[in-house]
Design an enzyme around this catalytic site. Structure first.
Site, short mmCIF file in Angstrom:
data_model
loop_
_atom_site.label_atom_id
_atom_site.label_comp_id
_atom_site.label_asym_id
_atom_site.label_seq_id
_atom_site.Cartn_x
_atom_site.Cartn_y
_atom_site.Cartn_z
N GLY A 14 0.92 -1.21 -0.20
CA GLY A 14 0.17 -0.06 0.09
C GLY A 14 0.95 1.09 -0.12
O GLY A 14 0.38 2.18 0.61
N ARG A 17 0.61 5.75 -1.83
CA ARG A 17 0.35 7.09 -1.66
C ARG A 17 0.30 7.17 0.09
O ARG A 17 0.71 6.01 0.55
CB ARG A 17 -1.16 7.41 -2.05
CG ARG A 17 -2.17 6.51 -1.58
CD ARG A 17 -3.57 7.09 -1.78
NE ARG A 17 -3.81 7.67 -3.13
CZ ARG A 17 -4.15 6.44 -3.93
NH1 ARG A 17 -4.16 5.27 -3.76
NH2 ARG A 17 -4.25 6.75 -5.43
N ASN A 92 1.19 -2.56 5.32
CA ASN A 92 0.38 -1.43 5.57
C ASN A 92 -0.93 -0.99 4.65
O ASN A 92 -1.70 -0.27 5.14
CB ASN A 92 1.38 -0.07 5.12
CG ASN A 92 0.91 1.19 5.08
OD1 ASN A 92 0.54 1.90 6.03
ND2 ASN A 92 0.46 1.58 3.55
N SER A 154 -4.62 0.52 14.41
CA SER A 154 -5.51 1.59 14.36
C SER A 154 -5.91 1.70 16.07
O SER A 154 -6.38 0.78 16.32
CB SER A 154 -6.50 1.82 13.41
OG SER A 154 -7.33 2.65 13.71
N TYR A 167 -13.85 -2.92 10.13
CA TYR A 167 -12.53 -2.28 10.06
C TYR A 167 -11.82 -2.55 11.66
O TYR A 167 -10.40 -3.03 11.45
CB TYR A 167 -12.34 -0.54 9.84
CG TYR A 167 -11.11 -0.04 9.83
CD1 TYR A 167 -10.29 -0.04 8.75
CD2 TYR A 167 -10.74 0.74 11.11
CE1 TYR A 167 -9.10 0.71 8.56
CE2 TYR A 167 -9.58 1.42 10.78
CZ TYR A 167 -8.68 1.51 9.72
OH TYR A 167 -7.42 2.17 9.88
N LYS A 171 -8.41 -4.75 12.30
CA LYS A 171 -7.42 -3.93 13.09
C LYS A 171 -7.05 -4.62 14.35
O LYS A 171 -5.77 -4.61 14.87
CB LYS A 171 -7.66 -2.47 12.89
CG LYS A 171 -7.47 -1.85 11.79
CD LYS A 171 -6.03 -1.79 11.00
CE LYS A 171 -5.93 -1.13 9.99
NZ LYS A 171 -4.86 -1.47 9.03
N ILE A 200 -4.17 10.31 11.00
CA ILE A 200 -3.00 10.74 10.28
C ILE A 200 -3.57 11.45 8.98
O ILE A 200 -4.52 10.92 8.26
CB ILE A 200 -1.98 9.54 10.00
CG1 ILE A 200 -1.69 8.84 10.99
CG2 ILE A 200 -0.72 9.82 9.21
CD1 ILE A 200 -1.03 9.63 12.33
N1 LIG Z 1 -4.83 7.70 7.99
C1 LIG Z 1 -5.20 7.44 9.18
O1 LIG Z 1 -5.58 8.45 10.03
C2 LIG Z 1 -5.02 5.89 9.68
C3 LIG Z 1 -5.45 5.73 10.93
C4 LIG Z 1 -5.40 4.25 11.44
C5 LIG Z 1 -4.81 3.40 10.47
N2 LIG Z 1 -4.23 3.94 9.36
C6 LIG Z 1 -3.94 2.71 8.54
O2 LIG Z 1 -2.55 2.81 7.83
C7 LIG Z 1 -2.59 2.27 6.54
C8 LIG Z 1 -2.40 3.16 5.47
O3 LIG Z 1 -3.40 4.03 5.30
P1 LIG Z 1 -3.38 5.52 4.70
O4 LIG Z 1 -4.24 6.62 5.59
O5 LIG Z 1 -1.93 5.84 4.32
O6 LIG Z 1 -4.50 5.39 3.29
P2 LIG Z 1 -4.24 5.74 1.76
O7 LIG Z 1 -5.66 5.48 1.09
O8 LIG Z 1 -3.44 7.04 1.68
O9 LIG Z 1 -3.20 4.59 1.51
C9 LIG Z 1 -3.40 3.05 1.34
C10 LIG Z 1 -2.90 2.47 0.14
O10 LIG Z 1 -3.27 1.21 0.22
C11 LIG Z 1 -3.78 0.79 -1.01
N3 LIG Z 1 -4.53 -0.59 -1.00
C12 LIG Z 1 -5.64 -0.56 -0.47
N4 LIG Z 1 -6.21 -1.94 -0.60
C13 LIG Z 1 -5.38 -2.56 -1.48
C14 LIG Z 1 -5.07 -4.02 -1.71
N5 LIG Z 1 -6.19 -5.00 -1.69
N6 LIG Z 1 -4.04 -4.17 -2.67
C15 LIG Z 1 -2.95 -3.29 -2.72
N7 LIG Z 1 -3.07 -2.13 -2.33
C16 LIG Z 1 -4.15 -1.61 -1.63
C17 LIG Z 1 -4.60 1.93 -1.65
O11 LIG Z 1 -4.60 1.73 -2.89
C18 LIG Z 1 -3.76 3.23 -0.96
O12 LIG Z 1 -2.87 3.73 -2.06
C19 LIG Z 1 -3.93 1.65 6.51
O13 LIG Z 1 -3.75 -0.05 6.84
C20 LIG Z 1 -4.97 2.11 7.49
O14 LIG Z 1 -5.94 1.42 7.83
C21 LIG Z 1 -4.62 5.00 8.79
#
Ligand SMILES: NC(=O)c1ccc[n+]([C@@H]2O[C@H](COP(=O)([O-])OP(=O)(O)OC[C@H]3O[C@@H](n4cnc5c(N)ncnc54)[C@H](O)[C@@H]3O)[C@@H](O)[C@H]2O)c1
Length: 277
Positions: A14, A17, A92, A154, A167, A171, A200
């Site tokens: 992932g 981005r 991730n 998370s 979710y 998690k 984030i």
């Molecule tokens: N942003 C937050 O506040 C937050 C909080 C807690 C946990 N998280 C976790 O952090 C991680 C990253 O999230 P983010 O905020 O950077 O999100 P984001 O959407 O910016 O990036 C996540 C990336 O994962 C890719 N992805 C999703 N499903 C996929 C699949 N089946 N195969 C390949 N790639 C896949 C997406 O295309 C995306 O580019 C995730 O696991 C999310 O649950 C984020």
């Protein structure tokens, strides 16, 4: 920097981005070779270009959907072929598909388990042969080489969050996987830890506006984001008074990828500015 990841090979899922891209960048800055992956090939190529332009040539990419049951195995094999080793794995990739329980379909709940729990399981199972055999040979040669697994969780998983039954369950589940693997792989010199994020700044936490933003997944358009009012109240309640940046999030992950955490395993580090649901 008091350590280097020179000579280490890392896989970050992932990483097209958001936080994944920031993790890949931090690892590359520390000297690691990095395999990046995402289902969004355009975003993935953008990450690769950014890293190459920033002067980190040891980056490769494999695009693909991790929830395809055959793909985690292909990704591990492809990483070993391209980088020659696998020393750091960061699970991730993820997204949220939210609703209150009475409106959550079986497909929706299962999708959250698939990406947040089943995918890390399949990826780590695919890597287990290489990891155990390599550690055995290193130990026989009198060497101790620490390897690193970081699973992303998370505060929704540790605290629970209304509207996120699927979710939160995925998690929370990955924490069980983390703790179990830390015990199974400790003797193979693998540190297995989790980092749980609060809020984030990525597209998952962007303010929901009338302009629809989201992602297409398995024939569904999924809206991503948080109501502005909710964001304001979270910032107000957060001890640090703001959301975190992807770079700050990646810093916590880098700790678990580095030799600084060589004697830490089976733990969950919360990186959320002190905020809890
Ligand atoms: N942003 C937050 O506040 C937050 C909080 C807690 C946990 N998280 C976790 O952090 C991680 C990253 O999230 P983010 O905020 O950077 O999100 P984001 O959407 O910016 O990036 C996540 C990336 O994962 C890719 N992805 C999703 N499903 C996929 C699949 N089946 N195969 C390949 N790639 C896949 C997406 O295309 C995306 O580019 C995730 O696991 C999310 O649950 C984020």
């Amino acid at each position: 920097m008091s350590f280097t990841l020179n000579g280490k090979s890392a896989l970050v899922t992932g990483s097209g981005r958001g936080i994944g891209r920031a993790i890949a960048t931090r690892l590359a800055q520390a000297g690691a070779s990095v395999m990046i992956n995402d289902l969004d090939e355009t975003a993935l190529q953008e990450t690769e270009c950014l890293l190459l332009r920033a002067g980190y040539p040891k980056v490769k990419h494999i695009a693909g959907d991790l929830t395809d049951p055959a793909f985690p195995d292909k990704l591990v094999k492809g990483t070993l072929e391209a980088l020659g080793s696998l020393d750091i794995i960061v699970n991730n990739a993820g997204y949220s598909w939210d609703n209150v329980i009475q409106k959550t379909t079986d497909e929706q709940f299962q999708a959250m388990l698939d990406i947040h729990l089943i995918t890390p399981f399949r990826l780590l199972r695919a890597a287990s042969g290489f990891i155990r055999e390599t550690a055995k040979a290193e130990t026989a040669a009198g060497k101790r080489v620490m390897r690193k697994v970081v699973n992303i969780t998370s505060i929704a998983g540790t605290d629970g969050n209304p509207g996120q039954a699927g979710y939160s369950s995925g998690k929370a589940g990955v924490i069980g996987l983390t703790r179990t693997l830390s015990k199974e792989w400790g003797r193979s010199n693998v540190n297995v830890n989790a980092v749980g994020f609060g809020l984030i700044e990525t597209r998952l936490t962007q303010a929901l506006t009338s302009e629809d933003s989201g992602m297409d997944m398995h024939g569904h358009h999924i809206r991503l984001g948080v109501q502005q009012g909710m964001l304001d109240s979270i910032k107000h309640a957060c001890p640090l008074g703001r959301l975190g940046t992807p770079e700050e999030a990646a810093g916590a992950v880098l700790f678990f990828c580095s030799p600084l955490s060589d004697y830490v395993t089976g733990e969950v580090l919360i990186c959320g500015g002190g905020y809890h649901f």
